[in-house]
Write an enzyme that holds these catalytic residues in place. Structure first.
Site, PDB file in Angstrom:
ATOM      1  N   ALA A   7       0.832  -1.203   0.000  1.00 26.13           N
ATOM      2  CA  ALA A   7       0.000   0.000   0.000  1.00 26.13           C
ATOM      3  C   ALA A   7       0.871   1.259   0.000  1.00 26.13           C
ATOM      4  O   ALA A   7       0.640   2.187  -0.796  1.00 26.13           O
ATOM      5  CB  ALA A   7      -0.937  -0.004   1.213  1.00 26.13           C
ATOM      6  N   GLU A  30      10.214   2.821   6.425  1.00 26.88           N
ATOM      7  CA  GLU A  30       9.966   1.379   6.510  1.00 26.88           C
ATOM      8  C   GLU A  30      10.891   0.823   7.591  1.00 26.88           C
ATOM      9  O   GLU A  30      12.109   1.006   7.519  1.00 26.88           O
ATOM     10  CB  GLU A  30      10.230   0.705   5.156  1.00 26.88           C
ATOM     11  CG  GLU A  30      10.346  -0.796   5.193  1.00 26.88           C
ATOM     12  CD  GLU A  30       9.145  -1.506   5.830  1.00 26.88           C
ATOM     13  OE1 GLU A  30       8.005  -1.261   5.417  1.00 26.88           O
ATOM     14  OE2 GLU A  30       9.377  -2.304   6.772  1.00 26.88           O
ATOM     15  N   CYS A  40       3.134 -12.356  -0.611  1.00 27.79           N
ATOM     16  CA  CYS A  40       2.328 -13.430  -1.224  1.00 27.79           C
ATOM     17  C   CYS A  40       3.210 -14.511  -1.838  1.00 27.79           C
ATOM     18  O   CYS A  40       2.785 -15.667  -1.957  1.00 27.79           O
ATOM     19  CB  CYS A  40       1.433 -12.858  -2.322  1.00 27.79           C
ATOM     20  SG  CYS A  40       0.563 -11.369  -1.853  1.00 27.79           S
ATOM     21  N   ARG A  67      13.705   7.501  -8.525  1.00 22.52           N
ATOM     22  CA  ARG A  67      12.488   8.187  -8.985  1.00 22.52           C
ATOM     23  C   ARG A  67      12.097   9.326  -8.044  1.00 22.52           C
ATOM     24  O   ARG A  67      10.983   9.844  -8.098  1.00 22.52           O
ATOM     25  CB  ARG A  67      11.348   7.178  -9.100  1.00 22.52           C
ATOM     26  CG  ARG A  67      11.672   6.071 -10.103  1.00 22.52           C
ATOM     27  CD  ARG A  67      10.534   5.116 -10.266  1.00 22.52           C
ATOM     28  NE  ARG A  67       9.435   5.739 -10.978  1.00 22.52           N
ATOM     29  CZ  ARG A  67       8.180   5.762 -10.539  1.00 22.52           C
ATOM     30  NH1 ARG A  67       7.884   5.217  -9.381  1.00 22.52           N
ATOM     31  NH2 ARG A  67       7.244   6.338 -11.232  1.00 22.52           N
ATOM     32  N   ASP A 282      -3.553  -3.519   4.687  1.00 23.71           N
ATOM     33  CA  ASP A 282      -3.998  -4.408   5.774  1.00 23.71           C
ATOM     34  C   ASP A 282      -4.340  -3.671   7.068  1.00 23.71           C
ATOM     35  O   ASP A 282      -4.868  -4.287   7.995  1.00 23.71           O
ATOM     36  CB  ASP A 282      -2.899  -5.424   6.090  1.00 23.71           C
ATOM     37  CG  ASP A 282      -2.775  -6.508   5.034  1.00 23.71           C
ATOM     38  OD1 ASP A 282      -3.508  -6.440   4.031  1.00 23.71           O
ATOM     39  OD2 ASP A 282      -1.944  -7.410   5.219  1.00 23.71           O
ATOM     40  N   ASN A 304      -2.714  -2.940  -2.987  1.00 21.91           N
ATOM     41  CA  ASN A 304      -2.182  -2.258  -4.171  1.00 21.91           C
ATOM     42  C   ASN A 304      -3.183  -1.256  -4.733  1.00 21.91           C
ATOM     43  O   ASN A 304      -2.815  -0.148  -5.146  1.00 21.91           O
ATOM     44  CB  ASN A 304      -1.794  -3.293  -5.231  1.00 21.91           C
ATOM     45  CG  ASN A 304      -0.438  -3.901  -4.921  1.00 21.91           C
ATOM     46  OD1 ASN A 304       0.590  -3.281  -5.123  1.00 21.91           O
ATOM     47  ND2 ASN A 304      -0.433  -5.099  -4.366  1.00 21.91           N
ATOM     48  N   TRP A 433     -21.560 -26.608 -20.641  1.00 19.67           N
ATOM     49  CA  TRP A 433     -22.092 -25.767 -19.561  1.00 19.67           C
ATOM     50  C   TRP A 433     -20.984 -25.642 -18.527  1.00 19.67           C
ATOM     51  O   TRP A 433     -20.642 -26.622 -17.867  1.00 19.67           O
ATOM     52  CB  TRP A 433     -23.338 -26.390 -18.918  1.00 19.67           C
ATOM     53  CG  TRP A 433     -24.569 -26.171 -19.726  1.00 19.67           C
ATOM     54  CD1 TRP A 433     -25.083 -26.998 -20.680  1.00 19.67           C
ATOM     55  CD2 TRP A 433     -25.443 -25.041 -19.650  1.00 19.67           C
ATOM     56  NE1 TRP A 433     -26.205 -26.443 -21.225  1.00 19.67           N
ATOM     57  CE2 TRP A 433     -26.459 -25.239 -20.607  1.00 19.67           C
ATOM     58  CE3 TRP A 433     -25.457 -23.862 -18.894  1.00 19.67           C
ATOM     59  CZ2 TRP A 433     -27.492 -24.326 -20.815  1.00 19.67           C
ATOM     60  CZ3 TRP A 433     -26.471 -22.956 -19.093  1.00 19.67           C
ATOM     61  CH2 TRP A 433     -27.481 -23.181 -20.051  1.00 19.67           C
ATOM     62  N   ARG A 441     -27.673 -22.465 -12.536  1.00 21.43           N
ATOM     63  CA  ARG A 441     -28.965 -23.070 -12.911  1.00 21.43           C
ATOM     64  C   ARG A 441     -29.602 -23.758 -11.717  1.00 21.43           C
ATOM     65  O   ARG A 441     -30.808 -23.657 -11.486  1.00 21.43           O
ATOM     66  CB  ARG A 441     -28.757 -24.069 -14.053  1.00 21.43           C
ATOM     67  CG  ARG A 441     -28.460 -23.378 -15.364  1.00 21.43           C
ATOM     68  CD  ARG A 441     -28.049 -24.349 -16.430  1.00 21.43           C
ATOM     69  NE  ARG A 441     -29.109 -25.303 -16.744  1.00 21.43           N
ATOM     70  CZ  ARG A 441     -29.063 -26.150 -17.760  1.00 21.43           C
ATOM     71  NH1 ARG A 441     -27.999 -26.187 -18.536  1.00 21.43           N
ATOM     72  NH2 ARG A 441     -30.050 -26.973 -17.997  1.00 21.43           N
TER      73      ARG A 441
END
Ligand code: FAD
Length: 451
Positions: A7, A30, A40, A67, A282, A304, A433, A441
Site C-alpha cells: 500500500a 519502513e 504473497c 524516482r 492491511d 495495491n 455448460w 442453474r
C-alpha cells in the site's frame, strides 16, 4: 508514508507519477530491511518454486530513490503527532530519534501476525512467514535441520500454502487447526473437501483442536506441538493463525478505528475526519459490497489498489475505492481453492435469507483428457435470486473461475442472469455448460422452489 510495502509504496509511486520531485517531496519510512516485496510469494520461495528472494522484490530501494522517493529503511515511526503534523522516527541501527513534519500523511502499516501466548512460542525452530526476513529465517532453519517433520499451526490460506511448501521441501507435514475444517473462509462442507484432498496428499490433518504449547528440547529448540489430546513431533513449526490490523500508532494518535481494529476511511481512503491523512492496505477496514458491512480482509490485491487511490488523491487528483466482494484464491499442491462473496454464516450475520446450490462438474469436457472434478457452491438471496457468494474447490482451472462470480457479484447480478452469461467454451477448457453456470442453474431452481 508509514510502511514501505504494497500500500505505502504503491501510493508513493502513484503520487510520484502525478507530481514531480519539485512539486511534491515524498518520504517513506519502513522499519524492515525491505520495501516493495511480495509477501504473497513467500510460500513459493520457501517451497522452491521461486528460486531466490530478490525475485519477490518488485522495485528495489535504489529504483525508488532514483524516482525521487526518499525511502528510509530500518526506520520506525514511533509516534504520530496529528496536532502538529509530524511523525517521530527511530533509526533501528543507531537508535537515534527525530521528528519529521508532514503536510500529508499516509498510513500503510499493514497487519501483525497473531502469536499464541504459549510456552515455547518463541523457541528456535518456530517461524512466522509475514516478511522476507521471516522467510529467510525459515529457510535457514530448514537448511540446518537434519529433521523431516514439520507442523503447521493454522489452516487458513497461509497455513495450506505453507503445508505445500514444506511438502515440496520433503517434509512430513501435520496441520493443526482449531476450526472444524481447514479454510475457514469457506463453509465447512466445502472445507471438508479441502480436508480430504490434503489427507490425500499425505498431510496429517488435526482439526478442531487448539494448541496448548510448543515443547522444546534441552537446547531450547522446538520439538513438537502439544494439543490437549496429543503431542505432534516437529523439527520445524510454522505459525499461520491469522493477522490483526497494525494500528497501535493510529490508536495512540486518536485516529478512528472500527470494530475489527482497522482504520476507518472514506471512499477516497482518507481517514475519517482527517483531511490530510490517508490509510490503506492491511491496516484498514473495507466495505463489503455484498453485505454492506465493514470488514477486515487483509489481501495484497486490495493493498495495491488502495495505494493507487491514495497516491492519486494525495497528489491532488481524484480516485475512490468502492469496496470489495471478498474474492480470494489459493492452492495446496494441485488442489485449487477459491471463494468470493458471503459464506452461509456471513449471510446469516447480515440478516439475509438465502438458498444454496452445490454441484459437481469437471474442469474440461468429460471426454477430454485430464478432465478433473470440481465442486461449486453458490449462495443466492431468497426471493430476489441475487448472487451472494460462490466457493469452488477442484484442480486445474478451478481457482480463477471464481472471477466470473466476482464480476457477477460486483454487478449485482441474479443467479438467473448468470445462467445466460456468454462464457467461452471449447472441450479443453470446460464442459459446454461451465461449472459456474451449472451451479447458477441449480441455484435458480432453489430460488424458485423457495418462492
Ligand atoms: C505468506 C503470505 C502469503 C500471502 N498471499 C497472498 C495472496 O496470495 N494474495 C493476496 O492478495 N494477499 C496475500 N497476502 C497478503 C498480502 O501480502 C498483504 O495483504 C499485503 O502485503 C498488505 O500490504 P500492506 O502494504 O498493507 O502491508 P504490509 O505488506 O504488511 O506492509 C506494511 C509495512 O509497514 C511496515 N511498518 C509497520 N509499522 C511500521 C512503523 N511504525 N514504521 C515503519 N514501518 C512500519 C512493515 O514493516 C511492513 O513492511 C499474503 C501474505 C502473507 C504473509
Amino acid at each position: 508514508m508509514i510502511g514501505g510495502d504494497a500500500a505505502g509504496m504503491s501510493a508513493a509511486s502513484q503520487a510520484r507519477r502525478l507530481k514531480g520531485p519539485d512539486e511534491l517531496e515524498i518520504v517513506a519510512f519502513e522499519r524492515g530491511h525491505f520495501a516493495s516485496y511480495s509477501a504473497c510469494g513467500i510460500p513459493y520461495w520457501v517451497g522452491g518454486d521461486v528460486p531466490e528472494r530478490d525475485r519477490l522484490i518488485a522495485r528495489t530501494p535504489e529504483e525508488h530513490r532514483a524516482r525521487g522517493i526518499d525511502l528510509r529503511l530500518r526506520t520506525e515511526v514511533t509516534e504520530i503527532d496529528v496536532d502538529r503534523g509530524r511523525v517521530r522516527t527511530r533509526d533501528a541501527g543507531s537508535g537515534a530519534e527525530s521528528w519529521t513534519p508532514y503536510d500529508k500523511l499516509v498510513i500503510a502499516t499493514g497487519a501483525r501476525p497473531i502469536r499464541p501466548d504459549l510456552p515455547g512460542a518463541d523457541a528456535a525452530g518456530v517461524h512466522g512467514v509475514q516478511t522476507l526476513d521471516d522467510g529467510q529465517a525459515l529457510l535457514d532453519t530448514l537448511a540446518r535441520s537434519g529433521g523431516r517433520r514439520a507442523v503447521v499451526v493454522g489452516a487458513g490460506y497461509i497455513g495450506v500454502e505453507m503445508a505445500e511448501a514444506l511438502i515440496n521441501r520433503g517434509y512430513q507435514v501435520t496441520v493443526v487447526n482449531r476450526g472444524r475444517e481447514p479454510m475457514s473462509t469457506l463453509d465447512p462442507d466445502m472445507g471438508r473437501l479441502v480436508h480430504r484432498a490434503m489427507e490425500g496428499l499425505g498431510i496429517t490433518m488435526v482439526n478442531g483442536t487448539g494448541v496448548t504449547g510448543l515443547p522444546t528440547d534441552d537446547d531450547g529448540r522446538v520439538r513438537g506441538v502439544a494439543t490437549p489430546a496429543a503431542e505432534y513431533p516437529a523439527d520445524v513449526v510454522v505459525l499461520g493463525i491469522g493477522v490483526r490490523p497494525q494500528t497501535s500508532l493510529a490508536r495512540a494518535a486518536g485516529l478512528p478505528l472500527g470494530d475489527h481494529g482497522g482504520l476507518l476511511t472514506d471512499r477516497a481512503m482518507r481517514v475519517r475526519g482527517h483531511e490530510n491523512i490517508w490509510a490503506g492496505g492491511d491496516c484498514v477496514e473495507v466495505l463489503d459490497l455484498v453485505s454492506g458491512q465493514q470488514r477486515h480482509i487483509p489481501l495484497g490485491t486490495h493493498a495495491n489498489k488502495h495505494g493507487q487511490v491514495i497516491g492519486t488523491n494525495a497528489a491532488g487528483g481524484y480516485a475512490t475505492f468502492p469496496g470489495v466482494v471478498g474474492t480470494a484464491v489459493s492452492k495446496v499442491c494441485d488442489l485449487e481453492i477459491a471463494r468470493t462473496g458471503l459464506r452461509e454464516k456471513d449471510a446469516h450475520r447480515a440478516g439475509l435469507r438465502f438458498v444454496t446450490a452445490t454441484i459437481e462438474s469437471t474442469s474440461r469436457a468429460g471426454y477430454y483428457p485430464d478432465a478433473s472434478p470440481m465442486t461449486v457452491k453458490m449462495l443466492a438471496e431468497h426471493r430476489t435470486g441475487r448472487l451472494l457468494g460462490v466457493q469452488i474447490v477442484g484442480r486445474e482451472g478451478a481457482g480463477k473461475r471464481v472471477d466470473i462470480a466476482a464480476v457477477a457479484l460486483t454487478a449485482g447480478m441474479t443467479v438467473e442472469q448468470m445462467t445466460s452469461l456468454d462464457l467461452g467454451y471449447a472441450p479443453p477448457f470446460s464442459p459446454v455448460w461451465d461449472p459456474v453456470l451449472v451451479a447458477a442453474r441449480k441455484a435458480v431452481k432453489a430460488v424458485r422452489q423457495r418462492a
